[in-house]
Design a protein around this motif. Structure first.
Motif, short mmCIF file in Angstrom:
data_model
loop_
_atom_site.label_atom_id
_atom_site.label_comp_id
_atom_site.label_asym_id
_atom_site.label_seq_id
_atom_site.Cartn_x
_atom_site.Cartn_y
_atom_site.Cartn_z
N ASP A 165 0.82 -1.22 0.00
CA ASP A 165 0.00 0.00 0.00
C ASP A 165 0.85 1.26 0.00
OD1 ASP A 165 -2.22 -1.60 -0.01
OD2 ASP A 165 -2.61 -1.41 2.14
N ALA A 225 0.43 4.27 -2.78
CA ALA A 225 0.22 5.68 -2.45
C ALA A 225 1.34 6.55 -3.03
CB ALA A 225 0.13 5.85 -0.94
N LYS A 229 0.90 9.59 -5.68
CA LYS A 229 1.34 10.91 -5.21
C LYS A 229 2.37 11.52 -6.13
CE LYS A 229 2.98 13.21 -1.01
NZ LYS A 229 3.44 13.00 0.40
N ASP A 240 -7.89 2.62 -0.75
CA ASP A 240 -9.03 3.53 -0.57
C ASP A 240 -8.64 4.99 -0.81
OD1 ASP A 240 -10.70 1.43 -0.01
OD2 ASP A 240 -10.48 1.59 2.17
N SER A 241 -7.47 5.39 -0.36
CA SER A 241 -7.07 6.80 -0.53
C SER A 241 -6.82 7.16 -1.99
CB SER A 241 -5.81 7.07 0.29
OG SER A 241 -4.73 6.25 -0.14
N ASN A 242 -6.59 6.17 -2.85
CA ASN A 242 -6.36 6.44 -4.27
C ASN A 242 -7.66 6.51 -5.08
OD1 ASN A 242 -3.61 6.47 -3.85
ND2 ASN A 242 -3.27 4.39 -4.59
N LYS A 243 -8.75 5.97 -4.55
CA LYS A 243 -10.00 5.89 -5.32
C LYS A 243 -10.50 7.26 -5.76
CE LYS A 243 -11.81 1.51 -3.44
NZ LYS A 243 -10.59 1.03 -2.82
N SER A 277 -16.16 4.10 -3.62
CA SER A 277 -16.11 5.47 -3.09
C SER A 277 -17.34 6.25 -3.54
CB SER A 277 -14.84 6.17 -3.58
OG SER A 277 -14.83 7.53 -3.18
#
Length: 500
Positions: free
Chosen positions: A195, A199, A203, A238-241, A282
């Motif tokens: 993960d 990320a 980024k 989830d943070s990339n969705k 999301s």
């Protein structure tokens, strides 16, 4: 008060009074008789432990031997000598085996350390080639990253820490498709099961550079397939969705899934559908999905058993949004298609997902409930309560409950007119009497009993009309269930499914 002074010499045990006290009969010492006895016992103990003359070195001269008689004896030395003698009593093979095991363990540890150091040096060389100014060296470094990270999770972490991600993303700007593909698959392998790397890749701006490779009119199919695979892997975090969904990647994935130009492979289409499922989790991506005209395409593909469950999963993720429900209900024959899936007894997952979609839509919209009733959902739901899984039965019962409320309202309106229907729909706390002298509470009870009778009759008719199909799906001969038993079965099933 007496004090006890103890030194290394066992003969120097003295009990005396303070110096200010004059000597007297109570002032005494333990003389040599006591010290010699103690020394003799210690010598005997030493001999019992094996500390006899057989351990004396022959090279010592008589002058080196301790003088006979009482003298200083160190108990610590005697104890260590006893332990050495006990060790010497063990079999020689046991000590040899222990030495071999310890030597083997140390050699294995040294081998692991040597191998890790060698791997670290190789990975440093790979990153150095990625950072080189020569194009061939950079391409070779990207291929080596893909090779090292294919199955080694430690190599993924190490290469990311050494700085392999930025030069790989910069390689996406190359005009050479071979370099682009090498960089894409290297980034794909770096993100597998990591993960932190997923990320870091997003980024660093990899998503927009990947889209630049495929937004042209005729993208390279191999490059497009590699980009789809990367979106699938990166969207698992989830943070990339939201980042991927807002970048315009959803339109590209839908285009790949539709494959209008017939240029995408089957693997690319499957990866696109799975990536769209990840993105649909999301809530921020629901509107971009609706704007891409994905819902009508998915509804038309519901008959394909290979993709139906994945399609239903996407619909389950978006059905909670009002715009998505409107888009689903606007598709022609959508409810007959969903109702037909309820009869797939060999696909419980599809039954559960289809019943969830119908349950949410029935709960949120009166118009959708009426459309479901007209499409014959009652019989399919009753069958599902008998043959479906536990979760599917529960959801089917909830849908039937919402339909029962609507049917009760219709019965009350037909029974007492608009005013009585309004009274039942919104009962008042007052117990005033009507003009005929009958209380409103009693009238409400009469209306509810009529509702129950009407709904019960509806359920029994539906069960009797579909029981033959249920028996057929259960692989039972038609004559196995006699007509009398069929009637009792429908009555018991109705009372069990819908308690009144």
């Amino acid at each position: 008060m007496g004090k006890c002074h103890r030194g290394n010499d066992v003969a120097s045990v003295v009990l005396d009074r303070p110096s200010s006290t004059p000597p007297g009969p109570d002032h005494f010492k333990l003389w040599s008789s006591f010290s010699r006895a103690s020394f003799r016992r210690m010598i005997l103990d030493a001999f019992r432990c094996g500390g006899g003359g057989r351990h004396k070195r022959a090279s010592k001269s008589p002058s080196d031997q301790p003088p006979p008689g009482p003298g200083p004896v160190d108990p610590v030395n005697l104890r260590s000598e006893c332990e050495r003698n006990e060790k010497q009593k063990k079999p020689a093979g046991s000590d040899r085996l222990s030495e071999l095991l310890s030597l083997s363990e140390s050699s294995e540890n040294e081998e692991d350390v040597r191998r890790k150091e060698q791997m670290l040096e190789e990975l440093k060389g790979v990153v150095k080639r990625l950072q080189s100014s020569h194009v061939d060296a950079v391409l070779q470094g990207a291929k080596e990253v893909r090779r090292f990270t294919k199955e080694d999770s430690d190599a993924r972490t190490t290469l990311a820490l050494l700085g392999a991600i930025p030069p790989l993303i910069a390689l996406l700007d190359s005009e050479d498709s071979v370099s682009q593909i090498a960089a894409l698959y290297a980034l794909l392998n770096l993100g597998i099961g990591n993960d932190a790397n997923k990320a870091a890749i997003v980024k660093a701006g990899a998503v927009h550079k990947m889209l630049k490779l495929v937004v042209i009119e005729f993208p390279n199919p191999e490059v497009a397939e590699a980009v789809v695979a990367n979106f699938l892997g990166l969207s698992a975090l989830d943070s990339n969705k939201p980042i991927i969904g807002s970048s315009g990647a959803i339109a590209f994935l839908v285009k790949t899934l539709k494959n209008v130009e017939n240029t995408n492979s089957c693997q690319a289409r499957q990866d696109s559908l799975r990536a769209l499922y990840n993105l649909s989790i999301s809530p921020l991506n629901v509107i971009p999905i609706l704007e891409s005209d994905l819902i009508p395409y998915l509804m038309n593909k519901l008959g394909d058993m290979d993709v139906t469950e994945r399609i239903l999963s996407i619909l389950c993720n978006v059905v909670s949004v009002a715009e998505a429900r409107k888009a689903i209900s606007s598709v022609p024959d959508v409810f007959p298609m969903l109702i037909d899936i309820l009869s797939w007894t060999d696909a419980s997952g599809c039954q559960e997902k289809a019943s969830y979609i119908l349950m949410v839509m029935a709960h949120k919209s009166y118009g959708d409930r009426q459309t479901m009733i007209e499409a014959g959902v009652a019989s399919a739901l009753l069958e599902l309560t008998l043959l479906g899984s536990t979760l599917a039965q529960k959801r089917a019962s909830r849908i039937l409950e919402s339909l029962r409320v609507d049917k009760g309202k219709q019965v009350s309106e037909n029974y007492g007119g608009g005013g009585v229907g309004a009274t039942i729909s919104a009962p008042q706390a007052s117990t005033a009497y009507s003009s005929s002298g009958q209380s409103k509470d009693r009238m409400d009870d009469d209306m509810m009993s009529e509702e129950k009778k009407a709904v019960k009759q509806l359920v029994q008719q539906s069960l009797q009309s579909n029981m033959k199909r249920i028996v057929k799906r259960a692989n039972l001969p038609h004559e196995f269930v006699p007509s009398d038993h069929l009637k009792s079965l429908t009555s018991s099933s109705t009372s069990k499914s819908l308690p009144f």
